[in-house]
Motif scaffolding. Structure first.
Motif, short mmCIF file in Angstrom:
data_model
loop_
_atom_site.label_atom_id
_atom_site.label_comp_id
_atom_site.label_asym_id
_atom_site.label_seq_id
_atom_site.Cartn_x
_atom_site.Cartn_y
_atom_site.Cartn_z
N GLY A 14 0.88 -1.27 0.03
CA GLY A 14 -0.25 -0.03 -0.12
C GLY A 14 0.97 1.15 -0.07
N LEU A 15 2.11 0.89 0.99
CA LEU A 15 2.65 2.00 0.76
C LEU A 15 3.91 2.89 -0.51
N LEU A 16 4.18 1.13 -1.40
CA LEU A 16 5.01 1.43 -1.93
C LEU A 16 3.75 1.70 -3.88
N ALA A 17 2.78 1.31 -3.49
CA ALA A 17 1.82 1.00 -4.86
C ALA A 17 1.49 2.71 -5.42
N PRO A 18 1.57 3.97 -4.69
CA PRO A 18 1.39 4.70 -5.31
C PRO A 18 2.88 5.77 -5.45
N LEU A 19 3.67 4.75 -5.56
CA LEU A 19 5.76 5.17 -6.01
C LEU A 19 5.61 4.68 -7.20
N ILE A 20 5.88 3.16 -6.86
CA ILE A 20 5.67 2.49 -8.09
C ILE A 20 5.07 1.73 -9.09
N GLY A 21 3.25 2.10 -9.01
CA GLY A 21 2.72 1.45 -9.06
C GLY A 21 1.90 0.81 -9.20
N ASN A 22 2.23 -0.95 -10.06
CA ASN A 22 2.06 -1.72 -9.94
C ASN A 22 3.01 -2.96 -9.09
N PHE A 23 4.53 -2.21 -9.42
CA PHE A 23 5.69 -2.91 -9.67
C PHE A 23 6.33 -3.29 -11.25
N PRO A 24 5.47 -2.53 -12.16
CA PRO A 24 6.12 -2.98 -13.12
C PRO A 24 7.56 -2.86 -13.69
N ARG A 25 8.20 -4.22 -13.50
CA ARG A 25 9.75 -4.31 -13.48
C ARG A 25 10.56 -3.35 -12.46
N ALA A 26 9.78 -3.42 -11.80
CA ALA A 26 10.55 -2.95 -10.32
C ALA A 26 12.27 -3.28 -9.89
N HIS A 27 12.89 -2.57 -9.28
CA HIS A 27 14.30 -3.32 -9.50
C HIS A 27 14.15 -3.00 -8.12
N ILE A 28 14.26 -3.45 -7.35
CA ILE A 28 14.06 -2.90 -5.49
C ILE A 28 15.18 -2.83 -4.42
#
Length: 64
Positions: A14-28
């Motif tokens: 819930g906290l990350l979704a507004p920042l990076i959406g639905n995790f499209p090819r995100a690298h964390i």
């Protein structure tokens, strides 16, 4: 004293979704010391990485 809010994958998502959406090819990358805080963060992110296959997760050990 205020009650401590529960922490887990759902809250983190819930906290990350507004920042990076639905995790499209995100690298964390997670700085991981082995303490309770970084262990909880890494465990929650690992759960999210299993749910979102395009989420690449890396733990970086930090000895402090």
């Amino acid at each position: 004293m205020q009650p401590v809010a529960a922490f887990g994958p759902a809250q983190l998502e819930g906290l990350l979704a507004p920042l990076i959406g639905n995790f499209p090819r995100a690298h964390i990358a997670v700085a991981f010391s082995g303490g309770a805080d970084s262990t909880a963060l890494l465990a929650a992110l690992a759960t999210l990485a299993r749910r979102h296959r395009h989420l690449a997760l890396r733990a970086v050990h930090v000895d402090h």
